[in-house]
Design a protein around this motif. Sequence first.
Motif, PDB file in Angstrom:
ATOM      1  N   ARG A 100       7.099  -4.604   0.653  1.00 25.79           N
ATOM      2  CA  ARG A 100       5.658  -4.406   0.465  1.00 25.79           C
ATOM      3  C   ARG A 100       5.194  -5.152  -0.768  1.00 25.79           C
ATOM      4  O   ARG A 100       5.882  -5.196  -1.790  1.00 25.79           O
ATOM      5  CB  ARG A 100       5.337  -2.913   0.345  1.00 25.79           C
ATOM      6  N   LEU A 101       3.992  -5.691  -0.667  1.00 28.64           N
ATOM      7  CA  LEU A 101       3.453  -6.493  -1.756  1.00 28.64           C
ATOM      8  C   LEU A 101       3.150  -5.630  -2.978  1.00 28.64           C
ATOM      9  O   LEU A 101       3.364  -6.070  -4.115  1.00 28.64           O
ATOM     10  CB  LEU A 101       2.192  -7.214  -1.280  1.00 28.64           C
ATOM     11  N   ASP A 102       2.634  -4.412  -2.776  1.00 28.85           N
ATOM     12  CA  ASP A 102       2.341  -3.559  -3.924  1.00 28.85           C
ATOM     13  C   ASP A 102       3.622  -3.147  -4.635  1.00 28.85           C
ATOM     14  O   ASP A 102       3.640  -2.980  -5.862  1.00 28.85           O
ATOM     15  CB  ASP A 102       1.536  -2.331  -3.497  1.00 28.85           C
ATOM     16  N   ALA A 103       4.726  -3.000  -3.888  1.00 29.06           N
ATOM     17  CA  ALA A 103       5.991  -2.622  -4.504  1.00 29.06           C
ATOM     18  C   ALA A 103       6.558  -3.752  -5.361  1.00 29.06           C
ATOM     19  O   ALA A 103       7.020  -3.520  -6.482  1.00 29.06           O
ATOM     20  CB  ALA A 103       6.997  -2.224  -3.426  1.00 29.06           C
ATOM     21  N   ILE A 104       6.516  -4.990  -4.862  1.00 28.08           N
ATOM     22  CA  ILE A 104       7.048  -6.105  -5.652  1.00 28.08           C
ATOM     23  C   ILE A 104       6.186  -6.331  -6.883  1.00 28.08           C
ATOM     24  O   ILE A 104       6.684  -6.709  -7.953  1.00 28.08           O
ATOM     25  CB  ILE A 104       7.163  -7.382  -4.791  1.00 28.08           C
ATOM     26  N   GLY A 105       4.886  -6.066  -6.769  1.00 30.55           N
ATOM     27  CA  GLY A 105       4.013  -6.188  -7.938  1.00 30.55           C
ATOM     28  C   GLY A 105       4.356  -5.167  -9.006  1.00 30.55           C
ATOM     29  O   GLY A 105       4.371  -5.474 -10.207  1.00 30.55           O
ATOM     30  N   ALA A 106       4.643  -3.934  -8.573  1.00 31.06           N
ATOM     31  CA  ALA A 106       5.007  -2.888  -9.524  1.00 31.06           C
ATOM     32  C   ALA A 106       6.367  -3.161 -10.153  1.00 31.06           C
ATOM     33  O   ALA A 106       6.583  -2.892 -11.340  1.00 31.06           O
ATOM     34  CB  ALA A 106       5.007  -1.530  -8.824  1.00 31.06           C
ATOM     35  N   LEU A 107       7.316  -3.691  -9.377  1.00 29.49           N
ATOM     36  CA  LEU A 107       8.653  -3.954  -9.889  1.00 29.49           C
ATOM     37  C   LEU A 107       8.656  -5.072 -10.923  1.00 29.49           C
ATOM     38  O   LEU A 107       9.352  -4.992 -11.941  1.00 29.49           O
ATOM     39  CB  LEU A 107       9.594  -4.317  -8.736  1.00 29.49           C
ATOM     40  N   THR A 108       7.904  -6.124 -10.650  1.00 29.89           N
ATOM     41  CA  THR A 108       7.937  -7.314 -11.505  1.00 29.89           C
ATOM     42  C   THR A 108       6.838  -7.347 -12.552  1.00 29.89           C
ATOM     43  O   THR A 108       6.924  -8.118 -13.509  1.00 29.89           O
ATOM     44  CB  THR A 108       7.812  -8.583 -10.638  1.00 29.89           C
ATOM     45  N   GLY A 109       5.777  -6.558 -12.350  1.00 26.53           N
ATOM     46  CA  GLY A 109       4.624  -6.634 -13.238  1.00 26.53           C
ATOM     47  C   GLY A 109       3.726  -7.818 -12.934  1.00 26.53           C
ATOM     48  O   GLY A 109       2.741  -8.059 -13.645  1.00 26.53           O
ATOM     49  N   ALA A 113       3.213 -16.131  -1.027  1.00 23.83           N
ATOM     50  CA  ALA A 113       2.782 -14.742  -1.170  1.00 23.83           C
ATOM     51  C   ALA A 113       1.408 -14.703  -1.808  1.00 23.83           C
ATOM     52  O   ALA A 113       0.926 -15.698  -2.378  1.00 23.83           O
ATOM     53  CB  ALA A 113       3.779 -13.970  -2.025  1.00 23.83           C
ATOM     54  N   LEU A 114       0.750 -13.555  -1.733  1.00 19.59           N
ATOM     55  CA  LEU A 114      -0.618 -13.428  -2.244  1.00 19.59           C
ATOM     56  C   LEU A 114      -0.651 -13.133  -3.735  1.00 19.59           C
ATOM     57  O   LEU A 114      -1.727 -13.110  -4.328  1.00 19.59           O
ATOM     58  CB  LEU A 114      -1.359 -12.323  -1.483  1.00 19.59           C
ATOM     59  N   LEU A 115       0.500 -12.902  -4.361  1.00 21.16           N
ATOM     60  CA  LEU A 115       0.568 -12.672  -5.798  1.00 21.16           C
ATOM     61  C   LEU A 115       1.219 -13.868  -6.479  1.00 21.16           C
ATOM     62  O   LEU A 115       2.229 -14.399  -5.998  1.00 21.16           O
ATOM     63  CB  LEU A 115       1.375 -11.408  -6.109  1.00 21.16           C
ATOM     64  N   ALA A 116       0.652 -14.285  -7.589  1.00 23.17           N
ATOM     65  CA  ALA A 116       1.215 -15.402  -8.338  1.00 23.17           C
ATOM     66  C   ALA A 116       2.583 -15.018  -8.891  1.00 23.17           C
ATOM     67  O   ALA A 116       2.774 -13.908  -9.391  1.00 23.17           O
ATOM     68  CB  ALA A 116       0.270 -15.788  -9.477  1.00 23.17           C
ATOM     69  N   GLY A 117       3.543 -15.928  -8.764  1.00 24.11           N
ATOM     70  CA  GLY A 117       4.885 -15.680  -9.272  1.00 24.11           C
ATOM     71  C   GLY A 117       5.771 -14.894  -8.338  1.00 24.11           C
ATOM     72  O   GLY A 117       6.876 -14.499  -8.725  1.00 24.11           O
TER      73      GLY A 117
END
Length: 479
Positions: A134-143, A166-170
């Motif tokens: 999930r995209l929200d999970a990878i965002g929370a894990l990596t910041g 992906a929709l998040l940078a990095g």
Amino acid sequence: MSWLMGCVGPDPAAISRTRSLARQAPGFLFETEWPAGYVAAGGIPETSLRGPTWMVVGAGLHSTASTVRRLDTADWQQRLSAPDPALADLDGHFIALRWDTSDPAGALSAFTDALGLRTLYHADVGSSLYLASRLDAIGALTGRQTLDDAAFGAHWLLINQLSQHALLAGVDRLGAGGRLHWKAGARQVTQHPWSPAITSPDPTAFEHRLMSLVLPEDPPGRTLTLGLSGGLDSRLLLAMRSGKHSVHLHTFGDANHRDAAMAQQLAGALSVSIDVIPPLFPDPDTCFRVLREHMATTHAVSPASSVFGLQSFGTLHARGRWMIDGGFGEIARQQYLNRLRLRGRDAVSRRDATRIAPFLWLHRVDVFSEDLRGTGLDCRWSHGAKEFSVTIVFHKSQIREKEVWIMGGESSIKKKRFDGSEVEILGETYEAGSPGQGDKYNWQDRIGDKQEMLKFLQSGLRYWYSKEGFGSEKRKTPA
């Protein structure tokens, strides 16, 4: 839907952080930890499987000449034990992980299904590799939670996103037929975007292939149900299955809706029972929770209103059913590519990307305009029996707030009757217009230059200026 997340690398703090987030995630089921890694899964137990050194979320399907069978734990154990797992022949949707507990620096491989129906997000931070479905999970894990405008633009404006970004940078995305290998702090990724096999057309072979999908083996404790909407694709599946095997039917939506009515009429003609599953309208707290899950798993692919219908899948699962439907029929019929093939043939032959692009657009609101950037639904509150939300709309330098009644009690006012006694009646149920009484409103004051003024007029008079249209609305000679 089942999920997974994990971390691999020699950093104990990264593993501890991943463990903490996974255990708090909704539907947490199980976890595996070793000195150089940690993985966890949750969601639906039937589609969350694991072995000593592997984990799978989703459903892998193996086809034979006459039927389709969902892979169980023993099947996955056999396939993932091979040095180079053979997964390209599988249908279905899945993410598979395999790791080596003997490597002190952490070694892990990840695999996705051939069509890319399940996506795995991955990013390396320092000496660790983070993974999540999930995209929200990878965002929370990596910041890393900054939106990549270019990737989101391709995702928002096209019928199908053409890139693997992906929709998040990095953050990177493992798409169709992807393979990721992490060893000694180095990441190696290969992707195999799916394309149909170019063979001579064989209607009989296609029919047998489709028939095997229509007549799958039922998993233990589950009964197959066919989603019938009344459309072309689900009617075809019903026609192929009826008479050869018992069939259970279901349809989503209000029983009086035309699609549900058509489905009931077809079922009646075949003397087959059908379950009409109405949409669920939960309380406000549940609505916000469900909407959050919907946004995290669909990434703006479908409108928020579709969440009410999607809840019906939980109803089927609770009844011991598993389902097939004609959801990918438009792809099999090349509904999207036919528009390009028939109307954009010249643009394709000339390899003119500018002329090809309009055939790939998905017409949506322009969220990238200056007027709409920053729009968001941020807060809600209650007052008595009412639930309210506030929508903050950024329109250039002006911020407007609008109070919206969601659900609960009704507004009422008191008025005098003809005999002088007071009576309570329903108050105003509409929203006040804008601008308010006495406010000056001149559209020319809001236009910055000549080009913006022309754009405003062409939008308002789009019938005269538009080059697109259908039937009687299409002008042969545009203004």
